[in-house]
Design a protein around this motif. Structure first.
Motif, PDB file in Angstrom:
ATOM      1  N   SER A 160      -5.993 -18.238  27.763  1.00 31.93           N
ATOM      2  CA  SER A 160      -6.802 -17.061  26.750  1.00 31.93           C
ATOM      3  C   SER A 160      -7.108 -17.003  25.547  1.00 31.93           C
ATOM      4  CB  SER A 160      -6.076 -15.760  27.882  1.00 31.93           C
ATOM      5  OG  SER A 160      -4.903 -15.691  26.377  1.00 31.93           O
ATOM      6  N   ILE A 161      -8.236 -16.758  24.837  1.00 31.41           N
ATOM      7  CA  ILE A 161      -7.973 -16.717  23.150  1.00 31.41           C
ATOM      8  C   ILE A 161      -7.895 -15.518  22.841  1.00 31.41           C
ATOM      9  CG2 ILE A 161      -9.785 -17.256  21.794  1.00 31.41           C
ATOM     10  CD1 ILE A 161     -10.982 -19.806  23.528  1.00 31.41           C
ATOM     11  N   LEU A 162      -7.317 -15.677  21.896  1.00 31.85           N
ATOM     12  CA  LEU A 162      -7.504 -13.548  21.411  1.00 31.85           C
ATOM     13  C   LEU A 162      -7.505 -13.474  20.266  1.00 31.85           C
ATOM     14  CD1 LEU A 162      -6.000 -11.023  21.120  1.00 31.85           C
ATOM     15  CD2 LEU A 162      -3.585 -11.845  20.289  1.00 31.85           C
ATOM     16  N   VAL A 163      -8.612 -12.862  20.348  1.00 31.70           N
ATOM     17  CA  VAL A 163      -9.323 -12.952  18.380  1.00 31.70           C
ATOM     18  C   VAL A 163      -9.606 -11.493  18.302  1.00 31.70           C
ATOM     19  CG1 VAL A 163     -11.689 -12.954  17.750  1.00 31.70           C
ATOM     20  CG2 VAL A 163     -11.640 -14.616  19.361  1.00 31.70           C
ATOM     21  N   LEU A 164      -8.296 -11.570  16.911  1.00 30.66           N
ATOM     22  CA  LEU A 164      -8.703 -10.554  15.894  1.00 30.66           C
ATOM     23  C   LEU A 164      -9.189 -10.364  15.044  1.00 30.66           C
ATOM     24  CD1 LEU A 164      -4.779  -9.202  14.305  1.00 30.66           C
ATOM     25  CD2 LEU A 164      -6.896  -9.256  13.253  1.00 30.66           C
ATOM     26  N   LEU A 165     -10.373  -9.379  14.754  1.00 32.07           N
ATOM     27  CA  LEU A 165     -11.226  -9.224  13.550  1.00 32.07           C
ATOM     28  C   LEU A 165     -11.013  -7.929  12.859  1.00 32.07           C
ATOM     29  CD1 LEU A 165     -14.263  -9.782  16.968  1.00 32.07           C
ATOM     30  CD2 LEU A 165     -13.709 -11.004  14.892  1.00 32.07           C
ATOM     31  N   GLU A 166     -10.914  -8.030  11.613  1.00 34.12           N
ATOM     32  CA  GLU A 166     -11.194  -6.809  11.461  1.00 34.12           C
ATOM     33  C   GLU A 166     -11.523  -6.826   9.689  1.00 34.12           C
ATOM     34  OE1 GLU A 166      -7.771  -4.696   6.944  1.00 34.12           O
ATOM     35  OE2 GLU A 166      -7.279  -6.704   8.214  1.00 34.12           O
ATOM     36  N   SER A 167     -12.990  -5.722   9.987  1.00 34.42           N
ATOM     37  CA  SER A 167     -14.243  -5.338   9.447  1.00 34.42           C
ATOM     38  C   SER A 167     -13.129  -4.404   7.889  1.00 34.42           C
ATOM     39  CB  SER A 167     -14.759  -4.375  10.210  1.00 34.42           C
ATOM     40  OG  SER A 167     -16.355  -4.146   9.453  1.00 34.42           O
ATOM     41  N   ILE A 168     -13.646  -5.082   6.666  1.00 38.63           N
ATOM     42  CA  ILE A 168     -13.091  -4.662   5.445  1.00 38.63           C
ATOM     43  C   ILE A 168     -14.412  -4.498   4.635  1.00 38.63           C
ATOM     44  CG2 ILE A 168     -11.988  -5.472   3.820  1.00 38.63           C
ATOM     45  CD1 ILE A 168     -10.645  -7.157   5.505  1.00 38.63           C
ATOM     46  N   GLY A 169     -14.003  -3.184   4.443  1.00 40.51           N
ATOM     47  CA  GLY A 169     -15.750  -2.595   3.661  1.00 40.51           C
ATOM     48  C   GLY A 169     -15.179  -3.252   1.633  1.00 40.51           C
ATOM     49  N   GLU A 170     -14.182  -3.019   1.598  1.00 38.77           N
ATOM     50  CA  GLU A 170     -14.154  -3.918  -0.029  1.00 38.77           C
ATOM     51  C   GLU A 170     -12.612  -4.390   0.216  1.00 38.77           C
ATOM     52  OE1 GLU A 170     -13.369  -1.872  -4.319  1.00 38.77           O
ATOM     53  OE2 GLU A 170     -13.964  -0.266  -2.519  1.00 38.77           O
ATOM     54  N   LEU A 171     -13.002  -5.962  -0.601  1.00 41.29           N
ATOM     55  CA  LEU A 171     -11.728  -6.406  -0.361  1.00 41.29           C
ATOM     56  C   LEU A 171     -10.728  -5.622  -2.024  1.00 41.29           C
ATOM     57  CD1 LEU A 171     -13.334 -10.066  -0.321  1.00 41.29           C
ATOM     58  CD2 LEU A 171     -12.123  -9.037   1.330  1.00 41.29           C
ATOM     59  N   THR A 172      -9.518  -5.823  -1.293  1.00 40.34           N
ATOM     60  CA  THR A 172      -8.944  -5.262  -3.070  1.00 40.34           C
ATOM     61  C   THR A 172      -7.300  -5.840  -2.653  1.00 40.34           C
ATOM     62  OG1 THR A 172      -7.192  -4.298  -1.674  1.00 40.34           O
ATOM     63  CG2 THR A 172      -9.329  -3.060  -1.509  1.00 40.34           C
ATOM     64  N   ASP A 173      -6.712  -5.707  -3.777  1.00 36.94           N
ATOM     65  CA  ASP A 173      -5.100  -6.353  -4.491  1.00 36.94           C
ATOM     66  C   ASP A 173      -4.655  -6.491  -3.074  1.00 36.94           C
ATOM     67  OD1 ASP A 173      -6.651  -6.842  -6.814  1.00 36.94           O
ATOM     68  OD2 ASP A 173      -4.817  -5.859  -7.460  1.00 36.94           O
ATOM     69  N   HIS A 174      -4.868  -4.906  -2.078  1.00 38.71           N
ATOM     70  CA  HIS A 174      -3.637  -4.869  -1.661  1.00 38.71           C
ATOM     71  C   HIS A 174      -4.438  -6.400   0.456  1.00 38.71           C
ATOM     72  CE1 HIS A 174      -1.147  -3.649   1.585  1.00 38.71           C
ATOM     73  NE2 HIS A 174      -1.669  -3.557   2.830  1.00 38.71           N
ATOM     74  N   THR A 175      -5.690  -6.750   0.531  1.00 39.59           N
ATOM     75  CA  THR A 175      -6.292  -7.577   1.733  1.00 39.59           C
ATOM     76  C   THR A 175      -5.308  -8.581   1.869  1.00 39.59           C
ATOM     77  OG1 THR A 175      -8.474  -6.112   0.916  1.00 39.59           O
ATOM     78  CG2 THR A 175      -8.265  -8.426   2.076  1.00 39.59           C
ATOM     79  N   PRO A 176      -4.982  -8.867   0.858  1.00 36.94           N
ATOM     80  CA  PRO A 176      -4.238 -10.758   0.861  1.00 36.94           C
ATOM     81  C   PRO A 176      -2.514  -9.910   1.763  1.00 36.94           C
ATOM     82  CG  PRO A 176      -4.792 -10.448  -1.430  1.00 36.94           C
ATOM     83  CD  PRO A 176      -4.909  -9.553  -0.484  1.00 36.94           C
ATOM     84  N   LYS A 177      -2.263  -9.107   1.666  1.00 35.20           N
ATOM     85  CA  LYS A 177      -1.029  -8.780   2.422  1.00 35.20           C
ATOM     86  C   LYS A 177      -0.871  -7.736   3.221  1.00 35.20           C
ATOM     87  CE  LYS A 177       0.399  -6.564  -2.388  1.00 35.20           C
ATOM     88  NZ  LYS A 177       1.195  -5.517  -3.318  1.00 35.20           N
ATOM     89  N   ASP A 178      -2.389  -7.348   3.568  1.00 31.16           N
ATOM     90  CA  ASP A 178      -2.366  -7.385   4.720  1.00 31.16           C
ATOM     91  C   ASP A 178      -2.931  -8.468   5.982  1.00 31.16           C
ATOM     92  OD1 ASP A 178      -2.804  -5.011   6.584  1.00 31.16           O
ATOM     93  OD2 ASP A 178      -5.363  -5.141   6.551  1.00 31.16           O
ATOM     94  N   LEU A 179      -3.574  -9.278   5.294  1.00 30.22           N
ATOM     95  CA  LEU A 179      -3.945 -10.763   6.388  1.00 30.22           C
ATOM     96  C   LEU A 179      -2.939 -11.548   6.641  1.00 30.22           C
ATOM     97  CD1 LEU A 179      -7.437 -11.333   4.239  1.00 30.22           C
ATOM     98  CD2 LEU A 179      -7.357  -9.469   6.518  1.00 30.22           C
ATOM     99  N   ALA A 180      -2.008 -11.239   5.135  1.00 31.42           N
ATOM    100  CA  ALA A 180      -1.259 -12.515   5.733  1.00 31.42           C
ATOM    101  C   ALA A 180       0.507 -11.938   6.430  1.00 31.42           C
ATOM    102  CB  ALA A 180      -0.326 -12.409   4.015  1.00 31.42           C
ATOM    103  N   GLY A 181      -0.259 -10.414   6.176  1.00 28.55           N
ATOM    104  CA  GLY A 181       1.326  -9.785   7.314  1.00 28.55           C
ATOM    105  C   GLY A 181       0.272  -9.653   9.259  1.00 28.55           C
ATOM    106  N   TRP A 182      -0.511  -9.856   9.391  1.00 31.01           N
ATOM    107  CA  TRP A 182      -1.850  -9.808  10.564  1.00 31.01           C
ATOM    108  C   TRP A 182      -1.034 -11.380  10.798  1.00 31.01           C
ATOM    109  CZ3 TRP A 182      -2.017  -6.180  13.705  1.00 31.01           C
ATOM    110  CH2 TRP A 182      -2.915  -4.984  13.429  1.00 31.01           C
ATOM    111  N   HIS A 183      -1.279 -12.427  10.232  1.00 30.65           N
ATOM    112  CA  HIS A 183      -0.706 -13.741  10.293  1.00 30.65           C
ATOM    113  C   HIS A 183       0.097 -13.781  11.107  1.00 30.65           C
ATOM    114  CE1 HIS A 183      -2.177 -18.100   9.910  1.00 30.65           C
ATOM    115  NE2 HIS A 183      -0.670 -18.215  10.292  1.00 30.65           N
ATOM    116  N   VAL A 184       1.305 -13.741  10.514  1.00 28.97           N
ATOM    117  CA  VAL A 184       2.301 -13.642  11.254  1.00 28.97           C
ATOM    118  C   VAL A 184       2.594 -12.798  12.347  1.00 28.97           C
ATOM    119  CG1 VAL A 184       5.126 -12.759  10.294  1.00 28.97           C
ATOM    120  CG2 VAL A 184       4.137 -14.369   8.383  1.00 28.97           C
ATOM    121  N   CYS A 185       2.328 -11.162  11.943  1.00 27.28           N
ATOM    122  CA  CYS A 185       2.243 -10.583  13.545  1.00 27.28           C
ATOM    123  C   CYS A 185       1.965 -11.779  14.503  1.00 27.28           C
ATOM    124  CB  CYS A 185       1.870  -9.053  13.069  1.00 27.28           C
ATOM    125  SG  CYS A 185       2.488  -8.248  12.208  1.00 27.28           S
ATOM    126  N   LEU A 186       0.878 -12.281  14.245  1.00 22.66           N
ATOM    127  CA  LEU A 186      -0.189 -13.179  15.333  1.00 22.66           C
ATOM    128  C   LEU A 186       1.445 -13.792  16.085  1.00 22.66           C
ATOM    129  CD1 LEU A 186      -3.822 -13.369  14.672  1.00 22.66           C
ATOM    130  CD2 LEU A 186      -2.119 -11.821  16.654  1.00 22.66           C
TER     131      LEU A 186
END
Length: 163
Positions: A100-126
């Protein structure tokens, strides 16, 4: 595999694409069955699995505190989308001849200082999700790995903000 960020008209869309050598049924189970879900994303607990259903984001701080998250789109074994603060997270699952292929999409209204923390978290969680499918369970969140990916996602977010 690093996610991609695309600027849309009113937001940014981050896309994680993960080919997996596991069936849709197996991947869906780790996304939606609490016993399995909490082995790769221990803050999430599905309370009512359906469109307009509820997920709890547990604070895991000993207080039993949680935030309620709305499930905004749902199609069994295909789509699970929910609010993520002011943003949205969407999992899409597609069968392939080899799994299978799993795609995670995150729709982000505004890039902030927290955004890379969140994305790194999703990366590790995947990665934890993939490991769980391969029968490896991590007892603790791999913070060193997160730090490595945080640096990568900080650069990606910085570059996306210049578009």
């Amino acid at each position: 595999m690093l996610a991609t960020i695309q600027k849309q008209q009113n937001n940014y869309v981050v896309k994680f694409n993960r080919p997996l050598s596991h069936s849709v049924d197996a991947v869906w189970a780790v996304l939606t069955e609490n016993e399995k879900l909490q082995k790769w994303m221990n803050n999430l607990e599905i309370m009512d699995l359906r469109k307009n259903g509820i997920i709890h984001f547990n604070m895991n701080d000993g207080t039993n505190a949680y935030k309620e998250i709305a499930i905004t789109d749902y199609a069994e074994k295909e789509v699970l989308e929910f609010d993520w603060g002011k943003d949205k997270v969407r999992f899409e699952l597609t069968p392939t001849s080899s799994g299978s292929i799993l795609v995670l999409l995150e729709s982000i209204g505004e890039l902030t200082d927290h955004t890379p923390k969140d994305l790194a978290g999703w990366h590790v969680c995947l990665g934890l999700l993939s490991d769980l499918l391969n029968e490896t369970i991590h007892e603790e969140f791999p913070i060193e790995e997160w730090q490595k990916w945080f640096a990568e996602y900080k650069q990606l977010v910085d570059d996306a903000g210049k578009i």
